[in-house]
Design a protein around this motif. Structure first.
Motif, short mmCIF file in Angstrom:
data_model
loop_
_atom_site.label_atom_id
_atom_site.label_comp_id
_atom_site.label_asym_id
_atom_site.label_seq_id
_atom_site.Cartn_x
_atom_site.Cartn_y
_atom_site.Cartn_z
N UNK A 42 92.17 32.60 -1.44
CA UNK A 42 90.80 32.54 -1.98
C UNK A 42 90.10 31.27 -1.53
N UNK A 43 88.80 31.26 -1.71
CA UNK A 43 88.02 30.08 -1.39
C UNK A 43 88.22 29.01 -2.48
N UNK A 44 88.01 27.81 -2.08
CA UNK A 44 88.09 26.71 -3.03
C UNK A 44 86.92 26.79 -4.01
N UNK A 45 87.19 26.55 -5.27
CA UNK A 45 86.14 26.62 -6.28
C UNK A 45 86.25 25.44 -7.23
N UNK A 46 85.14 25.14 -7.89
CA UNK A 46 85.11 24.02 -8.82
C UNK A 46 85.82 24.35 -10.12
N UNK A 47 86.45 23.35 -10.70
CA UNK A 47 87.14 23.51 -11.98
C UNK A 47 86.46 22.67 -13.06
N UNK A 48 86.40 21.39 -12.84
CA UNK A 48 85.95 20.47 -13.88
C UNK A 48 85.56 19.16 -13.21
N UNK A 49 84.60 18.47 -13.80
CA UNK A 49 84.12 17.22 -13.22
C UNK A 49 83.82 16.23 -14.33
N UNK A 50 83.95 14.95 -14.03
CA UNK A 50 83.55 13.91 -14.96
C UNK A 50 82.58 12.99 -14.25
N UNK A 51 81.46 12.72 -14.91
CA UNK A 51 80.45 11.86 -14.32
C UNK A 51 80.85 10.40 -14.42
N UNK A 52 80.05 9.54 -13.81
CA UNK A 52 80.32 8.11 -13.89
C UNK A 52 80.22 7.60 -15.33
N UNK A 53 79.41 8.27 -16.15
CA UNK A 53 79.24 7.86 -17.54
C UNK A 53 80.27 8.48 -18.48
N UNK A 54 81.11 9.39 -17.93
CA UNK A 54 82.17 9.98 -18.74
C UNK A 54 81.88 11.37 -19.27
N UNK A 55 80.76 11.95 -18.89
CA UNK A 55 80.44 13.30 -19.34
C UNK A 55 81.19 14.34 -18.52
N UNK A 56 81.65 15.40 -19.20
CA UNK A 56 82.41 16.45 -18.52
C UNK A 56 81.53 17.65 -18.21
N UNK A 57 81.77 18.25 -17.07
CA UNK A 57 81.09 19.48 -16.68
C UNK A 57 82.14 20.49 -16.25
N UNK A 58 82.14 21.65 -16.90
CA UNK A 58 83.09 22.71 -16.55
C UNK A 58 82.44 23.64 -15.54
N UNK A 100 77.60 8.93 -8.95
CA UNK A 100 76.95 9.04 -10.25
C UNK A 100 77.19 10.34 -10.99
N UNK A 101 76.71 11.49 -10.47
CA UNK A 101 76.68 12.72 -11.28
C UNK A 101 77.51 13.83 -10.65
N UNK A 102 77.89 14.77 -11.52
CA UNK A 102 78.63 15.93 -11.05
C UNK A 102 77.68 16.90 -10.36
N UNK A 103 78.16 17.53 -9.30
CA UNK A 103 77.40 18.51 -8.56
C UNK A 103 78.22 19.78 -8.42
N UNK A 104 77.53 20.91 -8.44
CA UNK A 104 78.24 22.18 -8.34
C UNK A 104 78.56 22.54 -6.89
N UNK A 105 77.80 22.00 -5.95
CA UNK A 105 78.02 22.32 -4.54
C UNK A 105 79.06 21.37 -3.95
N UNK A 106 80.08 21.94 -3.35
CA UNK A 106 81.16 21.12 -2.79
C UNK A 106 80.67 20.21 -1.66
N UNK A 107 79.68 20.68 -0.93
CA UNK A 107 79.19 19.90 0.21
C UNK A 107 78.54 18.59 -0.22
#
Length: 122
Positions: A42-58, A100-107
């Motif tokens: 399968x293609x690589x996909x996003x799981x989870x991210x943490x921003x520089x300020x500590x916020x999580x993005x699923x 700084x921030x989480x992004x949904x695009x891998x590029x």
């Protein structure tokens, strides 16, 4: 710049693992760190991210309630705690950095680690 992912291995369904992403060569505290998974075939996909300020993005709704992410800026390391693991969590897990921030695009992630293999199987 170097990102080193580690902590993968073979675990039974229902088990836990903690992945680490250790960074060097840049200012770590201003980086958002994302975890991505590439399952077999399968293609690589996003799981989870943490921003520089500590916020999580699923990015993967299926890991909510099971995976958490944290960071220790003093150690230049981000952790992915994975509990209640399922066979579908199997794959190579990569960490990546974006300023700084989480992004949904891998590029949009400038730096990538080499990946660590997680296999969930009985």
């Amino acid at each position: 710049v170097q990102l080193q992912a580690s902590g993968g291995g073979l675990v039974q369904p229902g088990g836990s693992l903690r992945l680490s992403c250790a960074a060097s060569g840049f200012r770590f505290d201003v980086q958002a760190i994302g975890w991505f998974r590439q399952a077999p075939g399968k293609e690589r996909q996003g799981v989870l991210c943490i921003s520089s300020s500590g916020s999580s993005t699923y990015y993967d709704e299926s890991v909510k309630g099971r995976f958490t992410i944290s960071r220790d800026n003093a150690k230049n390391t981000v952790y992915l705690q994975m509990n209640s693991l399922k066979p579908e969590d199997t794959g190579v897990y990569y960490c990546a950095a974006n300023r700084w921030v989480c992004r949904s695009l891998q590029k949009e992630y400038a730096y990538w680690g080499q990946g660590t293999l997680v296999t969930v199987s009985s």
